[in-house]
Design a protein around this motif. Structure first.
Motif, mmCIF file in Angstrom:
data_model
loop_
_atom_site.group_PDB
_atom_site.id
_atom_site.type_symbol
_atom_site.label_atom_id
_atom_site.label_comp_id
_atom_site.label_asym_id
_atom_site.label_seq_id
_atom_site.Cartn_x
_atom_site.Cartn_y
_atom_site.Cartn_z
ATOM 1 N N PHE A 218 -14.328 -17.625 -22.091
ATOM 2 C CA PHE A 218 -15.169 -18.783 -22.397
ATOM 3 C C PHE A 218 -14.599 -20.078 -21.826
ATOM 4 C CE2 PHE A 218 -16.013 -22.392 -25.295
ATOM 5 C CZ PHE A 218 -17.366 -22.553 -25.026
ATOM 6 N N ASN A 219 -15.437 -20.773 -21.054
ATOM 7 C CA ASN A 219 -15.157 -22.086 -20.482
ATOM 8 C C ASN A 219 -14.118 -22.055 -19.368
ATOM 9 O OD1 ASN A 219 -16.209 -24.712 -20.636
ATOM 10 N ND2 ASN A 219 -14.348 -25.479 -21.607
ATOM 11 N N GLN A 220 -13.646 -20.868 -18.987
ATOM 12 C CA GLN A 220 -12.711 -20.797 -17.862
ATOM 13 C C GLN A 220 -13.481 -20.809 -16.554
ATOM 14 O OE1 GLN A 220 -10.240 -17.306 -18.750
ATOM 15 N NE2 GLN A 220 -8.644 -18.675 -19.531
ATOM 16 N N GLN A 221 -12.821 -21.307 -15.511
ATOM 17 C CA GLN A 221 -13.491 -21.471 -14.221
ATOM 18 C C GLN A 221 -12.461 -21.575 -13.108
ATOM 19 O OE1 GLN A 221 -15.122 -25.512 -13.493
ATOM 20 N NE2 GLN A 221 -14.216 -26.077 -15.471
ATOM 21 N N PHE A 222 -12.962 -21.561 -11.869
ATOM 22 C CA PHE A 222 -12.154 -21.858 -10.681
ATOM 23 C C PHE A 222 -12.927 -22.928 -9.920
ATOM 24 C CE2 PHE A 222 -9.353 -19.583 -7.268
ATOM 25 C CZ PHE A 222 -8.728 -20.787 -6.997
ATOM 26 N N ASN A 286 -16.276 -22.865 1.257
ATOM 27 C CA ASN A 286 -15.702 -23.453 0.042
ATOM 28 C C ASN A 286 -16.574 -23.050 -1.144
ATOM 29 O OD1 ASN A 286 -13.927 -24.624 1.789
ATOM 30 N ND2 ASN A 286 -14.505 -26.744 1.340
ATOM 31 N N HIS A 287 -15.951 -22.593 -2.210
ATOM 32 C CA HIS A 287 -16.729 -22.038 -3.316
ATOM 33 C C HIS A 287 -16.052 -22.319 -4.650
ATOM 34 C CE1 HIS A 287 -13.770 -19.040 -2.100
ATOM 35 N NE2 HIS A 287 -13.846 -18.506 -3.326
ATOM 36 N N ALA A 288 -16.818 -22.129 -5.701
ATOM 37 C CA ALA A 288 -16.320 -22.335 -7.060
ATOM 38 C C ALA A 288 -16.830 -21.222 -7.952
ATOM 39 C CB ALA A 288 -16.777 -23.691 -7.603
ATOM 40 N N GLY A 289 -15.998 -20.819 -8.899
ATOM 41 C CA GLY A 289 -16.438 -19.940 -9.976
ATOM 42 C C GLY A 289 -16.801 -20.820 -11.158
ATOM 43 N N LEU A 290 -18.092 -20.948 -11.446
ATOM 44 C CA LEU A 290 -18.542 -21.881 -12.482
ATOM 45 C C LEU A 290 -18.095 -21.410 -13.869
ATOM 46 C CD1 LEU A 290 -22.117 -22.791 -11.187
ATOM 47 C CD2 LEU A 290 -19.903 -23.852 -10.663
ATOM 48 N N PRO A 291 -18.016 -22.326 -14.835
ATOM 49 C CA PRO A 291 -17.517 -21.967 -16.169
ATOM 50 C C PRO A 291 -18.328 -20.850 -16.825
ATOM 51 C CG PRO A 291 -17.637 -24.352 -15.923
ATOM 52 C CD PRO A 291 -18.328 -23.766 -14.723
ATOM 53 N N VAL A 292 -17.628 -19.976 -17.510
ATOM 54 C CA VAL A 292 -18.275 -18.934 -18.310
ATOM 55 C C VAL A 292 -18.707 -19.560 -19.634
ATOM 56 C CG1 VAL A 292 -17.907 -16.760 -19.530
ATOM 57 C CG2 VAL A 292 -16.980 -17.071 -17.219
ATOM 58 N N LEU A 293 -19.969 -19.395 -19.974
ATOM 59 C CA LEU A 293 -20.518 -20.011 -21.177
ATOM 60 C C LEU A 293 -20.519 -19.079 -22.382
ATOM 61 C CD1 LEU A 293 -23.553 -21.809 -19.483
ATOM 62 C CD2 LEU A 293 -21.231 -22.690 -19.883
#
Length: 319
Positions: A218-222, A286-293
């Motif tokens: 939960f709420n973790q991201q890259f 370039n990329h992002a792992g969005l936050p897990v909700l």
């Protein structure tokens, strides 16, 4: 050299272990081989380690059996030999539960004699130039579960590479847990998956870094980043990401420079180049792992280098 191991100083511990190994004690033989592989307590000697671990395996040591199979397949200490590794797996499977599980997985795979996929892999282009692509059902649900299960006991807080030093460090840009499945844990099912990734990326299996498993809770991201390494002379030319589950909310993979956001689906793989053929950084990747909700997101990542990558060497440093 004054550290203690089980109450003994290192020279005493080595002597005691060697004596037990001479008596054909399977645990001592396994421990001796493990020390020779790690290269900490004893100097690294992969060939000698293979001998000790092979003896322990022949005496019924289950962990040594799985390690011997992995090292045989991935070519640590001797040339890679998938056929020999599979024969060892089949011989071991009757009395080794882990071996039976792995054998069941690879029997369900369509493989050539060298463990690579027998069928061609079809990638669907996602970006206009086709460099960002996706393969649906790249892994089966059982294969995904196998990767998650094998990484669970290895998970530690994820690190990023400090561009100033080239060393790995904690950073709030990346807030997941991570585990690398190196040569010692690369059972034949995982080896076959790495060979599948090599076929998809058009690369040698020896150009890939260790398969990395990431868990985002939960709420973790890259946050937005590039996978290239600072000042490396063996750059990460491609990245392959495999989604191991989809029973969570959020966690999309976002490529903001090209306006693409990917919703994870169990077993799907995406692939993209990190540099252009002339060596320039590909900022479109370039990329992002969005936050897990809600829930936990699991992925497997393999970074593909330009040239063969020796996993037994120490960490890369900035030139």
């Amino acid at each position: 050299m004054d550290r203690l191991i089980a109450g003994h100083r290192i020279p005493e511990a080595i002597s005691a272990l060697a004596a037990a190994a001479d008596r054909q004690d399977p645990e001592a033989l396994f421990r001796l081989g493990f020390w020779q592989i790690v290269g900490d307590i004893l100097p690294r000697d992969l060939a000698a380690a293979r001998v000790a671990i092979g003896k322990a395996a022949s005496l019924g040591h289950h962990e040594a059996q799985m390690m011997q199979i992995a090292l045989t397949a991935n070519g640590s200490g001797a040339p890679a030999d998938w056929k020999a590794a599979r024969l060892l797996l089949e011989a071991t499977s009757e009395n080794n539960y882990h071996a039976r599980e792995v054998l069941g997985l690879i029997r369900d795979m369509s493989l050539k004699d060298d463990g690579s996929p027998a069928q061609a892999l079809t990638a669907e282009p996602l970006s206009r130039d086709g460099t960002l692509s996706r393969v649906s059902a790249f892994l089966t649900p059982l294969e995904c579960q196998h990767l998650m299960h094998n990484a669970a006991d290895l998970l530690t807080p994820a690190l990023v590479i400090d561009p100033r030093t080239g060393r790995k460090t904690l950073n709030p840009v990346r807030t997941s847990d991570t585990a690398s499945i190196g040569p010692l844990r690369e059972d034949l099912a995982i080896r076959a998956i790495n060979l599948r990734i090599a076929a998809l990326s058009g690369s040698s299996v020896f150009a890939g870094e260790a398969l990395t498993i990431l868990r985002y809770q939960f709420n973790q991201q890259f946050r937005l980043h590039s996978d290239i390494l600072p000042s490396s002379n063996n750059q990460r030319v491609k990245t392959v990401i495999i989604y191991l589950n989809d029973d969570f909310t959020g966690g999309q993979t976002s490529f903001p420079n090209i306006g693409i956001s990917i919703l994870p689906k169990t077993g799907d793989a995406i692939m993209f180049p990190n540099i252009y053929p002339d060596g320039r950084t590909n900022t479109d990747s370039n990329h992002a792992g969005l936050p897990v909700l809600k829930g936990s997101k699991w992925i497997a990542t393999r970074w593909i280098r330009k040239n063969p990558f020796n996993v037994w060497k120490g960490p890369e440093r900035v030139k």
